[in-house]
Scaffold this motif. Structure first.
Motif, PDB file in Angstrom:
ATOM      1  N   ALA A   1      73.755   1.438 -12.302  1.00  0.00           N
ATOM      2  CA  ALA A   1      74.339   0.289 -13.004  1.00  0.00           C
ATOM      3  C   ALA A   1      74.079  -1.012 -12.240  1.00  0.00           C
ATOM      4  O   ALA A   1      73.692  -2.018 -12.840  1.00  0.00           O
ATOM      5  N   GLU A   2      74.280  -0.979 -10.933  1.00  0.00           N
ATOM      6  CA  GLU A   2      74.034  -2.178 -10.121  1.00  0.00           C
ATOM      7  C   GLU A   2      72.572  -2.588 -10.179  1.00  0.00           C
ATOM      8  O   GLU A   2      72.261  -3.774 -10.325  1.00  0.00           O
ATOM      9  N   ARG A   3      71.679  -1.620 -10.049  1.00  0.00           N
ATOM     10  CA  ARG A   3      70.243  -1.923 -10.052  1.00  0.00           C
ATOM     11  C   ARG A   3      69.761  -2.421 -11.414  1.00  0.00           C
ATOM     12  O   ARG A   3      68.795  -3.182 -11.498  1.00  0.00           O
ATOM     13  N   ALA A   4      70.416  -1.978 -12.495  1.00  0.00           N
ATOM     14  CA  ALA A   4      70.027  -2.378 -13.843  1.00  0.00           C
ATOM     15  C   ALA A   4      70.831  -3.570 -14.354  1.00  0.00           C
ATOM     16  O   ALA A   4      70.576  -4.061 -15.452  1.00  0.00           O
ATOM     17  N   ASP A   5      71.804  -4.019 -13.561  1.00  0.00           N
ATOM     18  CA  ASP A   5      72.665  -5.140 -13.930  1.00  0.00           C
ATOM     19  C   ASP A   5      73.424  -4.877 -15.229  1.00  0.00           C
ATOM     20  O   ASP A   5      73.459  -5.707 -16.139  1.00  0.00           O
ATOM     21  N   VAL A   6      74.008  -3.664 -15.296  1.00  0.00           N
ATOM     22  CA  VAL A   6      74.871  -3.278 -16.416  1.00  0.00           C
ATOM     23  C   VAL A   6      76.138  -2.671 -15.822  1.00  0.00           C
ATOM     24  O   VAL A   6      76.221  -2.422 -14.626  1.00  0.00           O
ATOM     25  N   SER A   7      77.129  -2.415 -16.666  1.00  0.00           N
ATOM     26  CA  SER A   7      78.369  -1.831 -16.163  1.00  0.00           C
ATOM     27  C   SER A   7      78.225  -0.324 -15.967  1.00  0.00           C
ATOM     28  O   SER A   7      77.408   0.321 -16.623  1.00  0.00           O
ATOM     29  N   ARG A   8      79.030   0.215 -15.072  1.00  0.00           N
ATOM     30  CA  ARG A   8      79.028   1.659 -14.853  1.00  0.00           C
ATOM     31  C   ARG A   8      79.430   2.381 -16.126  1.00  0.00           C
ATOM     32  O   ARG A   8      78.894   3.436 -16.443  1.00  0.00           O
ATOM     33  N   SER A   9      80.372   1.830 -16.872  1.00  0.00           N
ATOM     34  CA  SER A   9      80.813   2.481 -18.106  1.00  0.00           C
ATOM     35  C   SER A   9      79.682   2.567 -19.131  1.00  0.00           C
ATOM     36  O   SER A   9      79.628   3.512 -19.913  1.00  0.00           O
ATOM     37  N   THR A  10      78.767   1.612 -19.110  1.00  0.00           N
ATOM     38  CA  THR A  10      77.602   1.677 -20.006  1.00  0.00           C
ATOM     39  C   THR A  10      76.764   2.901 -19.670  1.00  0.00           C
ATOM     40  O   THR A  10      76.376   3.663 -20.561  1.00  0.00           O
ATOM     41  N   ILE A  11      76.505   3.121 -18.392  1.00  0.00           N
ATOM     42  CA  ILE A  11      75.719   4.289 -17.965  1.00  0.00           C
ATOM     43  C   ILE A  11      76.492   5.566 -18.257  1.00  0.00           C
ATOM     44  O   ILE A  11      75.944   6.520 -18.830  1.00  0.00           O
ATOM     45  N   ARG A  12      77.757   5.598 -17.895  1.00  0.00           N
ATOM     46  CA  ARG A  12      78.585   6.785 -18.105  1.00  0.00           C
ATOM     47  C   ARG A  12      78.639   7.173 -19.584  1.00  0.00           C
ATOM     48  O   ARG A  12      78.411   8.325 -19.944  1.00  0.00           O
ATOM     49  N   ASP A  13      78.946   6.211 -20.437  1.00  0.00           N
ATOM     50  CA  ASP A  13      79.071   6.511 -21.860  1.00  0.00           C
ATOM     51  C   ASP A  13      77.737   6.917 -22.480  1.00  0.00           C
ATOM     52  O   ASP A  13      77.691   7.785 -23.347  1.00  0.00           O
ATOM     53  N   PHE A  14      76.661   6.302 -22.038  1.00  0.00           N
ATOM     54  CA  PHE A  14      75.332   6.685 -22.537  1.00  0.00           C
ATOM     55  C   PHE A  14      74.998   8.112 -22.116  1.00  0.00           C
ATOM     56  O   PHE A  14      74.611   8.945 -22.940  1.00  0.00           O
TER      57      PHE A  14
ATOM     58  N   PRO B   1      69.643  10.294 -22.846  1.00  0.00           N
ATOM     59  CA  PRO B   1      70.671  10.533 -21.831  1.00  0.00           C
ATOM     60  C   PRO B   1      70.251  11.577 -20.795  1.00  0.00           C
ATOM     61  O   PRO B   1      70.507  11.408 -19.596  1.00  0.00           O
ATOM     62  N   GLU B   2      69.591  12.633 -21.245  1.00  0.00           N
ATOM     63  CA  GLU B   2      69.148  13.687 -20.322  1.00  0.00           C
ATOM     64  C   GLU B   2      68.127  13.160 -19.321  1.00  0.00           C
ATOM     65  O   GLU B   2      68.141  13.546 -18.147  1.00  0.00           O
ATOM     66  N   GLN B   3      67.241  12.290 -19.778  1.00  0.00           N
ATOM     67  CA  GLN B   3      66.253  11.698 -18.869  1.00  0.00           C
ATOM     68  C   GLN B   3      66.943  10.802 -17.843  1.00  0.00           C
ATOM     69  O   GLN B   3      66.554  10.783 -16.679  1.00  0.00           O
ATOM     70  N   CYS B   4      67.927  10.061 -18.293  1.00  0.00           N
ATOM     71  CA  CYS B   4      68.650   9.167 -17.393  1.00  0.00           C
ATOM     72  C   CYS B   4      69.332   9.970 -16.288  1.00  0.00           C
ATOM     73  O   CYS B   4      69.198   9.648 -15.102  1.00  0.00           O
ATOM     74  N   ARG B   5      70.041  11.031 -16.662  1.00  0.00           N
ATOM     75  CA  ARG B   5      70.705  11.874 -15.656  1.00  0.00           C
ATOM     76  C   ARG B   5      69.687  12.505 -14.712  1.00  0.00           C
ATOM     77  O   ARG B   5      69.903  12.558 -13.495  1.00  0.00           O
ATOM     78  N   ALA B   6      68.587  13.000 -15.274  1.00  0.00           N
ATOM     79  CA  ALA B   6      67.564  13.650 -14.443  1.00  0.00           C
ATOM     80  C   ALA B   6      66.917  12.651 -13.482  1.00  0.00           C
ATOM     81  O   ALA B   6      66.705  12.956 -12.302  1.00  0.00           O
TER      82      ALA B   6
END
Length: 80
Positions: free
Chosen positions: A24-37, A6-11
């Motif tokens: 999320a759009e670029r990875a074709d996943v939901s925003r909530s997936t990124i947020r929760d991760f 998660p820290e790498q993703c935020r960074a």
């Protein structure tokens, strides 16, 4: 070690100046997936992690595996 922490993703998003929605759009996943991760609520399914890592790398992030100093992120040197 997981493909992405998660820290790498935020960074990485910070270095790329991307929002959670943008990743999320670029990875074709939901925003909530990124947020929760990123908030530590759950780990990513391996397929989803691969999609997120690929999007970050396409954007120019270089994910550095963990070593004695820990994991990291940096921007790739632009190709001239």
């Amino acid at each position: 070690m997981p493909l992405l922490l998660p820290e790498q993703c935020r960074a990485a998003r910070g270095l790329l100046d991307w929002t959670q929605e943008g990743l999320a759009e670029r990875a074709d996943v939901s925003r909530s997936t990124i947020r929760d991760f990123e908030n530590g609520r759950h780990f990513l399914h391996p397929t989803t992690a691969t999609q997120v890592v690929a999007a970050l790398e396409r954007g120019g992030a270089l994910l550095i595996p963990s070593d004695e100093a820990g994991p990291g992120v940096r921007l790739r040197k632009p190709v001239s």
